[in-house]
Write an enzyme that holds these catalytic residues in place. Structure first.
Site, PDB file in Angstrom:
ATOM      1  CB  CYS A   1       8.808 -29.949   1.071  1.00 44.08           C
ATOM      2  SG  CYS A   1       7.699 -28.661   1.626  1.00 44.08           S
TER       3      CYS A   1
ATOM      4  NE  ARG B   1       8.733 -20.503   5.153  1.00 44.24           N
ATOM      5  CZ  ARG B   1       7.515 -20.945   4.872  1.00 44.24           C
ATOM      6  NH1 ARG B   1       6.527 -20.067   4.708  1.00 44.24           N
ATOM      7  NH2 ARG B   1       7.276 -22.237   4.748  1.00 44.24           N
TER       8      ARG B   1
ATOM      9  CD  GLN C   1       4.824 -24.714   7.907  1.00 39.42           C
ATOM     10  OE1 GLN C   1       4.940 -23.686   8.573  1.00 39.42           O
ATOM     11  NE2 GLN C   1       4.108 -24.756   6.814  1.00 39.42           N
TER      12      GLN C   1
ATOM     13  CG  ASP D   1       5.671 -29.100   6.614  1.00 42.48           C
ATOM     14  OD1 ASP D   1       4.624 -28.700   6.102  1.00 42.48           O
ATOM     15  OD2 ASP D   1       6.755 -28.506   6.484  1.00 42.48           O
TER      16      ASP D   1
ATOM     17  CG  HIS E   1       6.025 -33.945   3.324  1.00 40.78           C
ATOM     18  ND1 HIS E   1       6.923 -33.564   4.294  1.00 40.78           N
ATOM     19  CD2 HIS E   1       5.696 -32.814   2.647  1.00 40.78           C
ATOM     20  CE1 HIS E   1       7.142 -32.259   4.200  1.00 40.78           C
ATOM     21  NE2 HIS E   1       6.407 -31.786   3.218  1.00 40.78           N
TER      22      HIS E   1
ATOM     23  CE  LYS F   1      -3.378 -22.843  -2.992  1.00 35.39           C
ATOM     24  NZ  LYS F   1      -2.575 -21.838  -2.280  1.00 35.39           N
TER      25      LYS F   1
ATOM     26  CG  HIS G   1       3.733 -30.581   0.088  1.00 36.80           C
ATOM     27  ND1 HIS G   1       5.050 -30.367   0.387  1.00 36.80           N
ATOM     28  CD2 HIS G   1       3.701 -30.951  -1.218  1.00 36.80           C
ATOM     29  CE1 HIS G   1       5.795 -30.593  -0.690  1.00 36.80           C
ATOM     30  NE2 HIS G   1       4.996 -30.943  -1.677  1.00 36.80           N
TER      31      HIS G   1
END
Length: 639
Positions: A332, A361, A379, A381, A383, A463, A509
């Site tokens: 992000c 992580r 990931q 992702d 945005h 969300k 996101h």
């Protein structure tokens, strides 16, 4: 005394009565099935004496709440059995969990599978004893004295942390008593369907600095039919375990040199790249552009985003030129600074930006699990930066895209949860109201059902969570759509509005796969390793009967490769039966071609499909377009 029941009817009693009496006044069968009652919404034991007007609802053993109570009671039953069989064992905590329970013990005895059988047998014996389970109240001081005399140091530690003056609740069955809020079943005879499954190590209170205890896991249900069904389900799940299938299918492995860092083999990379190519193709159609941000960025970025202060323990860090850097745990912040790289007009919005970012992580070793829980993953992702007025349309677009993947491509059923503003949140109430209305409005506009999850949104915005259901009914949390007012504020990003002034964009996101590695693990288990032909690493396997037909087999292989069919040739000097069993049974190849003398002479192929006994002979010229069609992904449009 008036008692209002769930159907709205009223029963009157001349004096205070316990829940057994009240249940019996309704029906004898209700007494036998009930394990607890809700009095004005508060759970109580069946022995609870009601002395005032109230609304009463009985909790029967076959309900979700009833089975939770049975499982908690089964944990106590197991602890009692362990203490009986292994005197001197110290008990710690034992909660109910999904489908079962566990209890942690400090014992000099190292529990073995044979010990679990003995403990389970003792549990059945205690259940038959029909010991009454009673709630006992003690002061903090009385409780400390009681458990100190028993040498139960862990219970004493827990009790000493409770505020002085508080009266504590305990549950007693025979010679065994445990600290617990309850409620519990009325007697041990209510606990009939259980099975002990395994023993594992667990640190006291989850802290590696504390002593390692032994955790025994068990299953418990309201009846034996449910237990048997669940054991069959577990057996099926074991057959589908992606760690075993990943090794057998030669897809991936995890090396001792990198726990939590999966290594993909050639076939696994074909599978992964097929998913990535599909992702890129469908996102391009949906108006997304793709970026790539660095794997490692300056500490200052993570301070601005808030991750350095709120997520630091999960981040890997290093130092370059005496400056702290962090390997990204999520994409992000990189996406936000990419947006900030140039000035935006309201005419540029919405801007949909995707990234297949490799993130890292730190996960505890005990939490690692194949591809499902790793330390490094991709990931998917994206945005979306937009004006507040664009929220609903953009949410609809993302929901439709996720539906296209889940239902249209993979055939998953799924459910959606809408999580709203939590107690601790940032941003004006007006923006939250608009955001939540946008999410609700989007789902309602396209007629998609959802479940409301009040107060469970992220602190930076509401969300939607998408939970898919696999072939054997398990639920997996994958896709998510989150509205974010936090990062746009922290990074001071804006756009020039129609009025010529700066405005703050709203940020979404969203992920479809989530972690691609985890999604692959889910797919392996969903399909039990037998992937549909469009996704299979090897789509066609050519099996030769003898060396004489190898030239023709290679010709067939070349023609398929020219049409981008993923094909392999097995021309080993093995029996055709062995080759078929390996291709069909072990590797689960969707389509196998057996080629012998007749096929070579007639320019034909003998076609076998995975899992099917029937076979058919086709002319090569007819087979090629047939194979192309079978290997082509057909997408069902739903929303």
């Amino acid at each position: 005394m008036k008692v209002e029941l769930m159907d709205g009817s009223i029963k009157e009693f001349e004096k205070a009565e316990n829940m057994f009496v009240i249940a019996k006044s309704i029906s004898n069968s209700l007494v036998k099935k009930s394990v607890a009652a809700k009095v004005d919404g508060e759970l109580k034991d069946m022995s609870y004496v009601l002395d005032h007007d109230a609304k009463v609802e009985f909790v029967t053993m076959d309900t979700e709440e009833g089975e939770h109570i049975i499982r908690h009671s089964a944990a106590h039953l197991m602890a009692q059995a362990v203490v009986r069989l292994f005197p001197g064992t110290k008990v710690t905590i034992g909660p109910a969990i999904e489908n079962g329970f566990y209890y942690d013990f400090d014992s000099e005895e190292q529990f073995t599978p044979e010990d679990l059988e003995k403990i389970e047998a003792e549990m059945k014996k205690i259940a038959k004893e029909d010991l009454k389970i009673e709630r006992v109240m003690m002061t903090r001081e009385e409780a400390i004295k009681h458990f100190e005399e028993l040498g139960e140091i862990y219970k004493v530690e827990i009790i000493k942390e409770i505020a002085k003056g508080d009266e504590l609740s305990f549950y007693k069955q025979g010679e065994f008593m445990d600290l617990c809020r309850g409620p519990h079943v009325p007697s041990t005879s209510y606990i009939k369907a259980f099975k002990l499954k395994s023993v594992a190590g667990a640190y006291w209170r989850g802290d590696a600095k504390n002593k390692m205890l032994q955790r025994i896991y068990g299953l418990a249900f309201s009846n034996n039919d449910k237990l048997k069904d669940y054991l069959v389900f577990l057996e099926e799940a074991e057959k589908r375990d992606h760690r075993r299938l990943g090794k057998e299918l030669e897809l991936f492995f995890v090396s001792e040199y990198g726990p939590g860092f999966p290594i993909f083999l050639p076939k696994g990379m074909v599978l992964k790249n097929t998913l990535i190519d599909l992702w890129r193709r469908e996102h391009k159609k949906a108006g997304y552009v793709e970026i790539q941000t660095p794997t490692m960025l300056n500490k200052e970025l993570w301070e601005t985003s808030g991750h350095w202060f709120n997520y630091r323990e999960n981040m890997y860090t290093t130092s370059i030129d005496e400056t702290d850097f962090a390997i990204k745990p999520m994409n992000c912040p990189g996406g936000v600074i990419t947006y900030k790289n140039k000035i935006h007009s309201y005419k540029d919005l919405p801007e949909r930006v995707g990234e297949l970012g490799h993130v890292h992580r730190h996960e505890f070793s005990g939490a690692l699990h194949g591809l499902m829980r790793v330390r490094a993953f991709t990931q998917d992702d994206a945005h979306i930066f937009m004006t507040p007025d664009q929220i609903q349309d953009e949410i609809i677009g993302v929901v439709q895209l996720i539906d296209k993947f889940y239902r249209g491509i993979f055939g998953f059923d799924y459910s959606i949860e809408l999580s709203t503003k939590p107690e601790k949140a940032i941003g004006a109430q007006e923006i939250w109201d608009k955001a939540e209305a946008g999410l609700k409005g989007a789902l309602e506009k396209i007629g998609v059902p959802y479940k409301l999850n009040p107060g469970d949104g992220a602190f930076y915005g509401p969300k939607l969570d998408f939970k898919i259901k696999d072939a054997i009914g398990r639920t997996w949390q994958c896709g998510t759509i989150q509205l974010d007012f936090n990062l746009p504020e922290r990074f001071d990003i804006n756009y020039i509005g129609e009025d010529g002034e700066k405005h703050r964009p709203v940020m979404i996101h969203r992920v479809v796969y989530g972690s691609i590695e985890r999604f692959i693990g889910i797919l392996i288990e969903h399909y039990a390793g037998a992937f549909p032909m469009w996704l299979a690493p090897t789509q066609v396997k050519i099996l030769t009967l003898n060396d004489e037909v190898i030239p023709y087999a290679k010709e067939v292989m070349a023609m398929l490769e020219e049409k981008n069919i993923r094909v392999e040739l097995d021309d080993r000097a093995e029996t055709i039966g062995y080759k078929i069993r390996e291709a069909n049974g072990k590797y689960k190849i969707p389509m196998q071609l057996v080629i012998g003398k007749a096929e070579a002479e007639n320019r034909e192929v003998n076609v076998r499909r995975f899992g099917e006994k029937d076979q058919k002979t086709m002319k090569l010229e007819d087979f090629i377009p047939y194979a192309i069609d079978e290997a082509t992904l057909k997408i069902k449009e739903n929303l």
